[in-house]
Design a protein around this motif. Structure first.
Motif, short mmCIF file in Angstrom:
data_model
loop_
_atom_site.label_atom_id
_atom_site.label_comp_id
_atom_site.label_asym_id
_atom_site.label_seq_id
_atom_site.Cartn_x
_atom_site.Cartn_y
_atom_site.Cartn_z
N SER A 20 4.87 -0.04 -11.10
CA SER A 20 5.68 -0.88 -10.22
C SER A 20 7.08 -0.29 -10.05
O SER A 20 7.65 -0.33 -8.96
CB SER A 20 5.77 -2.29 -10.80
OG SER A 20 6.62 -3.10 -10.01
N HIS A 21 7.63 0.28 -11.12
CA HIS A 21 8.97 0.85 -11.05
C HIS A 21 8.99 2.21 -10.34
O HIS A 21 9.86 2.47 -9.50
CB HIS A 21 9.53 1.01 -12.46
CG HIS A 21 10.85 1.71 -12.51
ND1 HIS A 21 12.03 1.09 -12.15
CD2 HIS A 21 11.18 2.99 -12.87
CE1 HIS A 21 13.03 1.95 -12.28
NE2 HIS A 21 12.53 3.10 -12.72
N ILE A 22 8.02 3.07 -10.67
CA ILE A 22 8.01 4.44 -10.13
C ILE A 22 7.53 4.48 -8.68
O ILE A 22 8.03 5.24 -7.87
CB ILE A 22 7.12 5.34 -11.01
CG1 ILE A 22 7.69 5.44 -12.43
CG2 ILE A 22 6.98 6.74 -10.40
CD1 ILE A 22 6.73 6.06 -13.44
N GLN A 23 6.53 3.66 -8.36
CA GLN A 23 5.91 3.66 -7.03
C GLN A 23 5.44 5.06 -6.62
O GLN A 23 5.86 5.63 -5.60
CB GLN A 23 6.89 3.11 -5.99
CG GLN A 23 7.14 1.61 -6.07
CD GLN A 23 5.87 0.81 -5.76
OE1 GLN A 23 5.27 0.94 -4.68
NE2 GLN A 23 5.44 0.00 -6.71
N PRO A 24 4.53 5.63 -7.39
CA PRO A 24 4.08 7.00 -7.07
C PRO A 24 3.21 7.05 -5.82
O PRO A 24 2.60 6.04 -5.43
CB PRO A 24 3.26 7.38 -8.32
CG PRO A 24 2.73 6.06 -8.82
CD PRO A 24 3.83 5.07 -8.56
N ASP A 25 3.18 8.21 -5.20
CA ASP A 25 2.29 8.42 -4.05
C ASP A 25 0.85 8.66 -4.51
O ASP A 25 -0.11 8.27 -3.83
CB ASP A 25 2.77 9.61 -3.22
CG ASP A 25 4.13 9.38 -2.61
OD1 ASP A 25 4.31 8.34 -1.95
OD2 ASP A 25 5.02 10.22 -2.81
N VAL A 26 0.70 9.34 -5.65
CA VAL A 26 -0.61 9.66 -6.21
C VAL A 26 -0.51 9.56 -7.73
O VAL A 26 0.51 9.91 -8.31
CB VAL A 26 -1.07 11.10 -5.83
CG1 VAL A 26 -2.43 11.40 -6.45
CG2 VAL A 26 -1.12 11.28 -4.34
N ILE A 27 -1.59 9.07 -8.35
CA ILE A 27 -1.70 9.08 -9.80
C ILE A 27 -2.79 10.07 -10.18
O ILE A 27 -3.87 10.06 -9.59
CB ILE A 27 -2.07 7.68 -10.35
CG1 ILE A 27 -0.98 6.66 -9.98
CG2 ILE A 27 -2.24 7.73 -11.87
CD1 ILE A 27 -1.37 5.23 -10.31
N VAL A 28 -2.50 10.92 -11.16
CA VAL A 28 -3.48 11.88 -11.66
C VAL A 28 -3.76 11.55 -13.12
O VAL A 28 -2.84 11.49 -13.93
CB VAL A 28 -3.00 13.33 -11.53
CG1 VAL A 28 -4.06 14.29 -12.07
CG2 VAL A 28 -2.67 13.67 -10.08
N GLN A 50 -2.29 20.86 -1.30
CA GLN A 50 -3.13 20.48 -0.17
C GLN A 50 -3.92 19.22 -0.47
O GLN A 50 -4.04 18.32 0.38
CB GLN A 50 -4.08 21.62 0.19
CG GLN A 50 -4.99 21.31 1.38
CD GLN A 50 -5.93 22.45 1.71
OE1 GLN A 50 -5.78 23.56 1.19
NE2 GLN A 50 -6.90 22.19 2.58
N LEU A 51 -4.46 19.11 -1.68
CA LEU A 51 -5.22 17.92 -2.06
C LEU A 51 -4.33 16.67 -2.01
O LEU A 51 -4.73 15.64 -1.46
CB LEU A 51 -5.80 18.09 -3.47
CG LEU A 51 -6.50 16.88 -4.07
CD1 LEU A 51 -7.69 16.46 -3.22
CD2 LEU A 51 -6.93 17.16 -5.50
N PHE A 52 -3.13 16.76 -2.57
CA PHE A 52 -2.23 15.61 -2.56
C PHE A 52 -1.89 15.20 -1.13
O PHE A 52 -1.86 14.00 -0.81
CB PHE A 52 -0.94 15.94 -3.32
CG PHE A 52 -1.14 16.13 -4.81
CD1 PHE A 52 -2.14 15.47 -5.48
CD2 PHE A 52 -0.32 16.99 -5.52
CE1 PHE A 52 -2.34 15.62 -6.85
CE2 PHE A 52 -0.50 17.16 -6.89
CZ PHE A 52 -1.51 16.48 -7.55
N GLU A 53 -1.64 16.18 -0.27
CA GLU A 53 -1.30 15.86 1.12
C GLU A 53 -2.46 15.19 1.84
O GLU A 53 -2.26 14.23 2.60
CB GLU A 53 -0.87 17.13 1.84
CG GLU A 53 0.48 17.67 1.36
CD GLU A 53 0.83 19.01 1.97
OE1 GLU A 53 -0.07 19.63 2.59
OE2 GLU A 53 1.99 19.46 1.81
N GLU A 54 -3.69 15.66 1.59
CA GLU A 54 -4.86 15.04 2.21
C GLU A 54 -5.01 13.58 1.74
O GLU A 54 -5.30 12.68 2.55
CB GLU A 54 -6.11 15.81 1.84
CG GLU A 54 -6.24 17.17 2.52
CD GLU A 54 -7.49 17.89 2.08
OE1 GLU A 54 -8.35 17.25 1.42
OE2 GLU A 54 -7.61 19.09 2.35
N ILE A 55 -4.82 13.35 0.46
CA ILE A 55 -5.02 12.01 -0.08
C ILE A 55 -3.95 11.05 0.42
O ILE A 55 -4.24 9.89 0.76
CB ILE A 55 -5.01 12.06 -1.64
CG1 ILE A 55 -6.28 12.75 -2.13
CG2 ILE A 55 -4.90 10.68 -2.23
CD1 ILE A 55 -6.29 12.99 -3.62
#
Length: 365
Positions: free
Chosen positions: A90-98, A358-363
């Protein structure tokens, strides 16, 4: 998301180097959350721009209790993990979690909301889902359920990806990024064989000691250097001393590339390898590799007869024969070593990390 970065291991090193590359080369904002780091320092140099936080769950606490108490404690720790993870997301608000381990996937999907989750497999499918104990089967069921809500799975080899595609619609293959170095002029002329890895059931250090007993009588002036620590360390040290066959067992070292350059070739006798990072590391230093053709890494990395040898699983005599072949022929060692240097470049950061970007951008998009 990982348990801890406290030990000197292949996974820990590649995760640190990937995060460092993402922040320094691509300018990404990276948060690394661990569950069991505690007060232990990070084993490898981590860039100051990587936000590192430990959630202080300490899942290992559950193993102090008897079976029923352990189940209750595990449930408490899982709830604590979900609560603290939800707060950080909730604090970080990431675009992607790995997520780099399978264990927390079910918990992550409960609290991640609409944020895409990528599961990076650092084991192999058949180990993740092949355990037959009740607890392991329950964990596998929860993982399969959680995977339905993940964006994709990243496998390290095509062989493992084939298995993962049985249960997930989107499985990518991105090998580990490997820190590469350069060979020395003396490597092929040395008389040292090197083994690097955890001294445990997977890496099977006792097998290479058994094989060495077949090799040493023919090449008594050669030595076997073993670098690692683990459950089989004491037994390996005992056997090395008892045999008196130029076997040296060493603690792990941050200067492993110096040790590669002082060696002639690398050996690997693993039961399985999700990838096998030490192989391209050593190859970049001009070392051919002799390895069992286990699932799944060695066959992806080694071209048999060109930059090393692949040996049928558990064929110790064939393994010893190939070792003797290399030990007897310096020209062959040099030829294979030169091919190994070229082969290792497939795993450079410049070739692997753009695949992640590239993977992150696609997701995201």
């Amino acid at each position: 998301m990982f348990r801890s970065l406290a030990i000197w291991g292949g996974i820990e090193r590649v995760l640190v180097e990937k995060m460092n590359y993402l922040v320094t080369t691509f300018g990404e904002e990276i948060y690394m959350l661990t569950t069991d780091q505690g007060q232990h320092p990070v084993a490898y140099p981590l860039n100051d721009d990587v936000h590192f936080e430990d959630l202080d769950i300490r899942f290992h606490q559950q193993y102090r209790y008897s079976v029923l108490q352990r189940l209750w404690k595990a449930r408490q720790l899982r709830r604590l993990f979900e609560q603290r993870l939800a707060e950080r997301i909730s604090h970080i608000q990431p675009d992607v979690i790995v997520c780099t381990t399978a264990d927390p996937v079910a918990s992550i999907v409960k609290v991640k909301g609409d944020i895409p989750l990528v599961v990076e497999s650092h084991s192999i499918f058949t180990r993740t889902f092949g355990e037959k104990g009740i607890r392991q089967r329950c964990a596998a069921w929860l993982l399969k359920k959680g995977l339905k809500k993940t964006a994709c799975v990243v496998a390290l080899t095509e062989g493992d990806a084939v298995e993962w595609r049985k249960i997930h619609h989107d499985v990518r293959v991105i090998p580990d990024m490997v820190h590469l170095d350069s060979p020395s002029d003396e490597g092929a002329a040395c008389k040292r064989v090197i083994f690097v890895g955890r001294l445990d059931y997977q890496k099977r250090v006792m097998d290479i000691i058994d094989i060495w007993q077949r090799v040493h009588p023919h090449f008594p002036d050669w030595q076997l250097d073993i670098y690692g620590e683990g459950d089989e360390q004491a037994e390996a040290e005992r056997m090395a001393y008892a045999l008196n066959m130029n076997i040296n067992v060493h603690q792990p070292t941050q200067r492993i590339f110096d040790r590669y350059r002082e060696s002639t070739f690398l050996v690997s006798v693993s039961l399985f390898e999700p990838f096998g990072m030490v192989m391209p590391e050593a190859m970049s230093c001009g070392l051919p590799v002799i390895a069992y053709d286990c699932p799944y890494g060695p066959a992806d990395i080694i071209t048999d007869g060109t930059d090393g040898f692949l040996i049928a699983q558990d064929d110790k005599q064939a393994f010893a024969d190939r070792m003797c072949q290399l030990m007897a022929d310096e020209n062959l060692r040099r030829q294979m070593g030169e091919a190994a240097v070229l082969s290792a470049q497939r795993y450079s950061a410049e070739r692997i990390m753009p695949q992640w970007k590239q993977l992150f951008e696609e997701i995201i998009h």
